[in-house]
Design an enzyme around this catalytic site. Structure first.
Site, PDB file in Angstrom:
ATOM      1  N   CYS A 199       0.844  -1.191   0.000  1.00 32.98           N
ATOM      2  CA  CYS A 199       0.000   0.000   0.000  1.00 32.98           C
ATOM      3  C   CYS A 199       0.878   1.239   0.000  1.00 32.98           C
ATOM      4  O   CYS A 199       0.485   2.297   0.476  1.00 32.98           O
ATOM      5  CB  CYS A 199      -0.882  -0.011   1.232  1.00 32.98           C
ATOM      6  SG  CYS A 199       0.097  -0.286   2.703  1.00 32.98           S
ATOM      7  N   LYS A 217       2.194   3.433   3.422  1.00 32.86           N
ATOM      8  CA  LYS A 217       1.703   4.677   4.031  1.00 32.86           C
ATOM      9  C   LYS A 217       1.202   4.412   5.435  1.00 32.86           C
ATOM     10  O   LYS A 217       0.620   3.362   5.712  1.00 32.86           O
ATOM     11  CB  LYS A 217       0.528   5.219   3.203  1.00 32.86           C
ATOM     12  CG  LYS A 217       0.953   6.268   2.191  1.00 32.86           C
ATOM     13  CD  LYS A 217      -0.217   6.748   1.402  1.00 32.86           C
ATOM     14  CE  LYS A 217      -0.889   7.927   2.094  1.00 32.86           C
ATOM     15  NZ  LYS A 217      -1.715   8.693   1.177  1.00 32.86           N
ATOM     16  N   ASP A 243      -5.729  19.513   0.702  1.00 36.72           N
ATOM     17  CA  ASP A 243      -6.128  19.176  -0.675  1.00 36.72           C
ATOM     18  C   ASP A 243      -5.053  18.263  -1.249  1.00 36.72           C
ATOM     19  O   ASP A 243      -4.196  17.787  -0.516  1.00 36.72           O
ATOM     20  CB  ASP A 243      -6.273  20.475  -1.484  1.00 36.72           C
ATOM     21  CG  ASP A 243      -7.403  20.364  -2.485  1.00 36.72           C
ATOM     22  OD1 ASP A 243      -7.359  19.412  -3.285  1.00 36.72           O
ATOM     23  OD2 ASP A 243      -8.323  21.204  -2.451  1.00 36.72           O
ATOM     24  N   THR A 294       3.949  10.565   5.167  1.00 39.38           N
ATOM     25  CA  THR A 294       4.561   9.699   6.177  1.00 39.38           C
ATOM     26  C   THR A 294       4.410   8.256   5.755  1.00 39.38           C
ATOM     27  O   THR A 294       3.300   7.824   5.417  1.00 39.38           O
ATOM     28  CB  THR A 294       3.858   9.895   7.543  1.00 39.38           C
ATOM     29  OG1 THR A 294       3.783  11.287   7.804  1.00 39.38           O
ATOM     30  CG2 THR A 294       4.624   9.221   8.655  1.00 39.38           C
TER      31      THR A 294
END
Ligand SMILES: Cc1cc2nc3c(=O)[nH]c(=O)nc-3n(C[C@H](O)[C@H](O)[C@H](O)COP(=O)(O)OP(=O)(O)OC[C@H]3O[C@@H](n4cnc5c(N)ncnc54)[C@H](O)[C@@H]3O)c2cc1C
Length: 755
Positions: free
Chosen positions: A419, A422, A451, A544
């Protein structure tokens, strides 16, 4: 250093580096408990060993001989060391609130913070006397007293309030040391006057009469004025009023009375006794909160009251460790009953000591030697740690957590990274929820209205300066690491003469249980955000991911007036070079990883690494600097070469003037250098007189890679002194003139080194 948190299930937090906790740390180092993360919150990185404190004052021991260095000890134990002061406990949410960092979560907590001086509401005592604790303040004050006595004529009247073992021993140590130092100056002891002030009718009131008499004779022989039945009632500068109206005139008063406890323990809701000490069962568990333990002076064992003495704190170390382990793995803590009597060994200042037990006492030089042997052996156990062979990671103890958590832990080990690795949105939202980026009208779309990307406006007439930096954690303290990482990234902006406007973060956090990952992100980003906000850089977004090691970086945008940009090029022959911070972070942190750096060296280096270069840049600019760069990974020499190339000049560095961190020369002497050093050393070909200087012990530091290092700038010679004074004035105490610029010569090598 190990930031892996893939198997962290529980947090054990030790508040205070007292005698019981150093024993616990050593024991945890000898036998780790997989799945438990150990964190130590300590106000002082060097813990004084109480038995040797008077010997240190008397001059028989150096600082390091009488103190336990928590930094290597924590590394040995696999513990994170947070240099901070606990100020409150949130016992419901299980958080330790600290003076200078985000609150630290715990599953099990242990408190070993010693006692605080109790001024017993004596007016003036707090303001006009020197308490013996906190010890660091006392040591500073003691050094000032020594200087004053040596620099000015007597008489010097010194009083100790409190005639227990600590006060009496301290007075004798001070008397011995000052007498010796005066004699070395050819001055007599008659310039010193000593007073021991006791509220009871005897000195050493809790000891046998035999010992009281012995000390009474000794004090009389040494000319000490002993005031019994003299409770201090009022203190004003130079004077103590005692019960009954007696007045004692003193130039320096030390306060060594009965111990007290800080009020935050009571305020937090812990069960405490009438003096504020934490009430504990025989298991050392708080009578109100069994997940909180206490040991040493701060604990009041309800079934076994004992005097406040280091010897009891030491004895509690092993049962405390055992019970912490037991409770962490879901077992019941076991009771411990301390011994009733103990051997008292009190030194008399002059390498003599008195031993007492069961009503008898004996005195002699051999007692001091014996005491010295015991004390040194104790401290050695912590300052000379055994090398432990790396063992294969052991399995988690099944009692550490329930099945669901253990399953979660197994699942973490299977993470595929498919993934994009993340970090989950929930974790991030929680971790970042309290962070408040500094407001900035240039930010049209930022964190407040997230955004796909941030939108930033460049004010009219300004140019934008961009930079990016990213590196992995070099310390086990995510909060401090966050501060250093942000500061390091901002430095490029300041070195260009710009002001920071906005920043994007890129972070990697080790895999782990969501709650643990969340805490790490929160701590790291709070540190970073504090620095960014202070610099006026608004955090506008970031990314992150999970990985093996903690790492953080920033892409920072700055704004500048086009004509005000400071570059590496532009140095003018005749100018003088200023360096604003010391060198040596590379070797120091390499040594830290090998447990070879002293705690205070690392603390000093970290203090400098979180000092912003912003004010330095402003100062250099306002004093006409023509070129500037920040010293980072390529070391002083690498960055200087870049500047000479860009400017078309030669430079000379004065080795004698280079500011160097305490300890950096020692670690270089041990042959400990950063892994980046060899790559940097390739640039030695830029040094013209290499053969002459290669043996100089400062030479390797020219190549030492710096993290969040200082600025190197070229300043007109007629303004350099004012510039230096201004830099010192705004907090760059180590800023120094380190060289000069000359016209480019025909030599291939642009750099010369002189002493
Ligand atoms: C002059 C003098 C001589 C003495 N000599 C002896 C002796 O020979 N033998 C003996 O048995 N006893 C002696 N004592 C008593 C002895 O010093 C104490 O009983 C002993 O230090 C208590 O040990 P402790 O482990 O409880 O705490 P301490 O040794 O006081 O350690 C507590 C640690 O906690 C840290 N800390 C404090 N508050 C916080 C906070 N809020 N957050 C984080 N960290 C914190 C401090 O930095 C400190 O390092 C002497 C006392 C004095 C004053």
């Amino acid at each position: 250093m190990n930031f892996s948190q893939d198997a962290i299930v529980k947090d054990l937090v030790l508040v205070g580096g007292g005698h019981s906790h150093v024993i616990a740390l050593r024991k945890f180092g000898m036998k780790r408990l997989p799945g438990v993360r150990l964190t130590v919150i300590a106000r002082d990185v060097h813990t004084p060993y109480s038995g040797m404190l008077p010997g240190y004052v008397a001059g028989h021991y150096e600082f390091d001989e009488a103190h336990i260095d928590l930094r290597p000890l924590c590394q040995f134990a696999g513990a994170r060391l947070y240099h901070d002061e606990a100020t409150f406990l949130d016992l419901n949410t299980k958080l330790v609130v600290c003076a200078g960092r985000p609150a630290v979560p715990y599953d099990v907590l242990s408190i070993n913070i010693g006692s605080t001086p109790s001024f017993s509401n004596v007016p003036g005592a707090k303001d006009f006397t020197t308490p013996v604790k906190p010890i660091n303040n006392f040591i500073e004050r003691w050094q000032r007293l020594v200087k004053r006595v040596l620099d000015s004529p007597g008489p010097h009247r010194i009083g100790v309030v409190g005639a227990g073992a600590g006060g009496t021993e301290l007075l004798l140590a001070i008397q011995y040391r000052l007498g010796k130092l005066l004699a070395e100056q050819g001055r007599g002891k008659d310039q010193l006057e000593f007073h021991l002030i006791s509220r009871s009718d005897a000195i050493l009131p809790y000891f046998a009469v035999n010992l009281q008499r012995r000390f009474g004779r000794l004090l009389a022989n040494r000319g000490v004025n002993v005031h019994t039945n003299s409770q201090a009632e009022n203190v004003v500068p130079g004077e103590i009023t005692t019960a009954g109206g007696g007045i004692i005139t003193l130039d320096e008063t030390l306060w060594v009375t009965a111990a007290g406890a800080p009020s935050w323990l009571r305020d937090s809701g812990l069960d405490v006794d009438e003096s504020g000490f934490i009430k504990v069962y025989d298991t050392l568990q708080s009578t109100s909160h069994t997940d909180v333990f206490a040991a040493g002076d701060i604990a009041a064992v309800i079934n076994h009251p004992r005097p406040k003495a280091g010897v009891f704190a030491v004895r509690q170390g092993p049962p405390l460790t055992k019970n912490l382990r037991r409770v962490l793995i879901g077992k019941k803590a076991q009771p411990f009953s301390p011994q009733r009597s103990f051997l008292v060994l009190i030194s008399t200042g002059d390498k003599n000591a008195i031993a007492a037990k069961w009503g008898w006492s004996v005195e002699g030089k051999w007692i001091w030697k014996w005491k010295n042997w015991i004390d040194q052996r104790f401290v050695h156990k912590f300052n000379k740690l055994p090398e432990m062979a790396l063992k294969k990671p052991r399995k988690l103890h099944p009692g550490l957590a329930d099945r669901t958590i253990l399953n979660d832990i197994s699942a973490i080990a299977m993470r595929c990274g498919g993934c994009g690795a993340k970090v989950g949105a929930n974790v991030l939202t929680q971790a970042l929820s309290d962070l408040e980026p500094v407001a900035n009208s240039d930010i049209l779309i930022g964190l407040h209205a997230p955004d796909d990307a941030a939108v930033v406006q460049i004010p009219d007439g300004k140019v934008m300066v961009h930079t990016v930096d990213y590196f992995k954690a070099f310390i086990d303290d995510a909060y401090v690491f966050g501060q250093v990482a942000a500061n390091h990234a901002l430095s490029d902006i300041f070195a260009m003469g710009a002001e920071a406007q906005s920043a994007l973060a890129i972070a990697t956090v080790p895999f782990g249980l969501e709650q643990k990952v969340e805490t790490t992100i929160r701590e790291m980003m709070t540190g970073a955000m504090n620095v960014l906000n202070e610099a006026g850089a608004t955090l506008i977004g970031g990314h992150t991911s999970e990985g093996l090691e903690l790492a953080l970086g920033f892409s920072v945008n700055g704004l500048a007036d086009r004509e005000a940009i400071l570059r590496k090029g532009g140095m003018i022959p005749g100018e003088v070079l200023i360096l604003t911070k010391p060198l040596g972070t590379g070797t120091l942190f390499a040594a830290d990883m090998q447990k070879k750096a002293k705690g205070r060296w690392i603390e000093d280096a970290l203090k400098s690494m979180i000092q912003s270069n912003r004010k330095a840049a402003q100062c250099l600019y306002s004093h006409g600097a023509s070129a500037c760069t920040d010293i980072t990974g390529f070391g002083l020499l690498g960055h200087a070469v870049e500047m000479t190339k860009a400017s078309g000049v030669d430079v000379e560095f004065y080795l004698d003037n280079l500011p160097i961190f305490d300890g950096a020369l020692e670690t270089v002497r041990l042959g400990i250098l950063s892994s980046l050093q060899p790559a940097n050393v390739r640039l030695r070909r830029a040094i013209r007189n290499q053969e002459e200087v290669i043996k100089d012990e400062r030479y390797p530091l020219l190549f030492d890679p710096q993290t969040s290092g200082g600025l190197l700038a070229s300043v007109p010679s007629n303004r350099v002194q004012n510039c230096l004074t201004a830099l010192h004035g705004v907090g760059y105490e180590y800023a120094a003139i380190v060289g000069r610029v000359s016209a480019e010569s025909d030599n291939l090598e642009p750099i010369t080194l002189t002493s």
